[in-house]
Design an enzyme around this catalytic site. Sequence first.
Site, PDB file in Angstrom:
ATOM      1  N   SER A 155      42.495  39.379  33.471  1.00 19.19           N
ATOM      2  CA  SER A 155      41.070  39.193  33.790  1.00 19.19           C
ATOM      3  C   SER A 155      40.564  37.772  33.547  1.00 19.19           C
ATOM      4  CB  SER A 155      40.220  40.219  33.038  1.00 19.19           C
ATOM      5  OG  SER A 155      40.552  41.527  33.482  1.00 19.19           O
ATOM      6  N   ASN A 158      48.856  34.917  40.796  1.00 21.80           N
ATOM      7  CA  ASN A 158      49.752  36.020  41.125  1.00 21.80           C
ATOM      8  C   ASN A 158      49.040  36.853  42.187  1.00 21.80           C
ATOM      9  OD1 ASN A 158      51.369  38.265  41.259  1.00 21.80           O
ATOM     10  ND2 ASN A 158      50.913  39.001  39.188  1.00 21.80           N
ATOM     11  N   TRP A 159      49.503  36.702  43.406  1.00 23.21           N
ATOM     12  CA  TRP A 159      48.815  37.368  44.524  1.00 23.21           C
ATOM     13  C   TRP A 159      49.190  38.839  44.686  1.00 23.21           C
ATOM     14  CZ3 TRP A 159      48.974  33.277  49.081  1.00 23.21           C
ATOM     15  CH2 TRP A 159      47.969  32.321  48.841  1.00 23.21           C
ATOM     16  N   LYS A 160      50.183  39.275  43.919  1.00 22.07           N
ATOM     17  CA  LYS A 160      50.626  40.677  44.010  1.00 22.07           C
ATOM     18  C   LYS A 160      50.892  41.062  45.476  1.00 22.07           C
ATOM     19  CE  LYS A 160      48.328  41.397  39.682  1.00 22.07           C
ATOM     20  NZ  LYS A 160      47.685  42.253  38.714  1.00 22.07           N
ATOM     21  N   GLY A 196      43.535  43.396  35.371  1.00 24.95           N
ATOM     22  CA  GLY A 196      42.801  44.092  36.436  1.00 24.95           C
ATOM     23  C   GLY A 196      41.626  44.930  35.950  1.00 24.95           C
ATOM     24  N   GLU A 224      53.268  45.380  35.652  1.00 22.15           N
ATOM     25  CA  GLU A 224      53.285  46.345  36.764  1.00 22.15           C
ATOM     26  C   GLU A 224      54.726  46.718  37.118  1.00 22.15           C
ATOM     27  OE1 GLU A 224      50.628  44.142  39.314  1.00 22.15           O
ATOM     28  OE2 GLU A 224      49.006  44.614  37.925  1.00 22.15           O
ATOM     29  N   GLU A 243      50.329  38.662  28.558  1.00 24.82           N
ATOM     30  CA  GLU A 243      49.328  39.393  29.332  1.00 24.82           C
ATOM     31  C   GLU A 243      49.130  40.776  28.720  1.00 24.82           C
ATOM     32  OE1 GLU A 243      49.032  38.055  33.673  1.00 24.82           O
ATOM     33  OE2 GLU A 243      50.825  39.280  33.555  1.00 24.82           O
ATOM     34  N   HIS A 265      56.722  41.400  34.799  1.00 26.62           N
ATOM     35  CA  HIS A 265      55.285  41.679  34.872  1.00 26.62           C
ATOM     36  C   HIS A 265      55.041  43.132  34.466  1.00 26.62           C
ATOM     37  CE1 HIS A 265      51.275  42.409  36.456  1.00 26.62           C
ATOM     38  NE2 HIS A 265      51.088  41.096  36.372  1.00 26.62           N
ATOM     39  N   GLY A 298      45.326  36.941  38.395  1.00 25.24           N
ATOM     40  CA  GLY A 298      45.550  37.936  39.440  1.00 25.24           C
ATOM     41  C   GLY A 298      44.384  37.960  40.417  1.00 25.24           C
TER      42      GLY A 298
HETATM   43  P1  PGA Z   1      44.201  40.025  36.703  1.00 30.34           P
HETATM   44  O1  PGA Z   1      45.802  40.101  36.799  1.00 30.34           O
HETATM   45  O2  PGA Z   1      43.833  38.571  36.601  1.00 30.34           O
HETATM   46  O3  PGA Z   1      43.713  40.667  37.949  1.00 30.34           O
HETATM   47  O4  PGA Z   1      43.803  40.767  35.464  1.00 30.34           O
HETATM   48  C1  PGA Z   1      46.623  39.282  36.025  1.00 30.34           C
HETATM   49  C2  PGA Z   1      48.068  39.585  36.289  1.00 30.34           C
HETATM   50  O5  PGA Z   1      48.417  40.733  36.607  1.00 30.34           O
HETATM   51  O6  PGA Z   1      48.935  38.679  36.200  1.00 30.34           O
END
Ligand code: PGA
Length: 255
Positions: free
Chosen positions: A212, A9-11, A172, A96, A166, A94, A233
């Site tokens: 993470s 997931n490149w956001k 993150g 976010e 998640e 997600h 991520g």
């Molecule tokens: P992260 O993000 O690996 O940076 O914790 C995962 C995600 O948001 O899907």
Amino acid sequence: MRKPIIAANWKMYKTTEEAVSFIKELAPKIPEEGDEVYLAVPFTFIAPSVEAAKGSRIKIGAQNMNDASEGAFTGEIAASMLIDAGAQFVILGHSERRRLFHEDNLFINRKVKKALLEGIQPLLCIGESKEEREAGAEKEVIYRQLVDSLDGVTLEQMERLVIAYEPVWAIGTGTSASYEQAEEMHAYCRQCIKDMWNPELSEKCRILYGGSVKPENATQLMEQPNIDGLLVGSASLNVETFHQIIHYSYIGNIS
Ligand code: PGA
């Protein structure tokens, strides 16, 4: 029986040029057989990413969509537009999106159903916050998210859907859930699916872990019986690190 998926997931990171060179570097390193590899990229580089991934097993997808077919929704994107650009899957719900853009289970449910109807694979994210875990409410939260986000989804449609557990407190932060915590929650999700549909579907449904994920914890996470893949991520932004995760996940899976 459940083919694992390692998803990036490149956001809101990278440029088209960086995306294309990442994919061109990664593609030849992916073994002919093994876990599925998904890349969820920003909208503007879906088409060039699809082009760059041609001839490889990498699937390109999006990170969000709207539930409407079309209309006056400034800034939104429709499932048909993602498909038109070549996307094969879309991340929905997600944390976010839920937290920063106030998306609730009902809206996510409409998106999930729209994606299934249009023929793009939904990757539905669920997960509890730190406060919810501290209050001992993690299972209750997951149960509600599953029941509400998947309301009205048929058994046949469920076979095309992927779930990602998640925990919000692990995203993150550099601290993933422990293997035991992750396995416990994945087993619980599977139990919910069994209760909501049937035992056969619960055995087939793929549930990815996210939060993470790094090369250092990929193998042990993948060794857990109910973890069927990883949603990555930060560690997916670097081609070498993401490749290591793919590699260690596969080793973990066959050892
Ligand atoms: P992260 O993000 O690996 O940076 O914790 C995962 C995600 O948001 O899907």
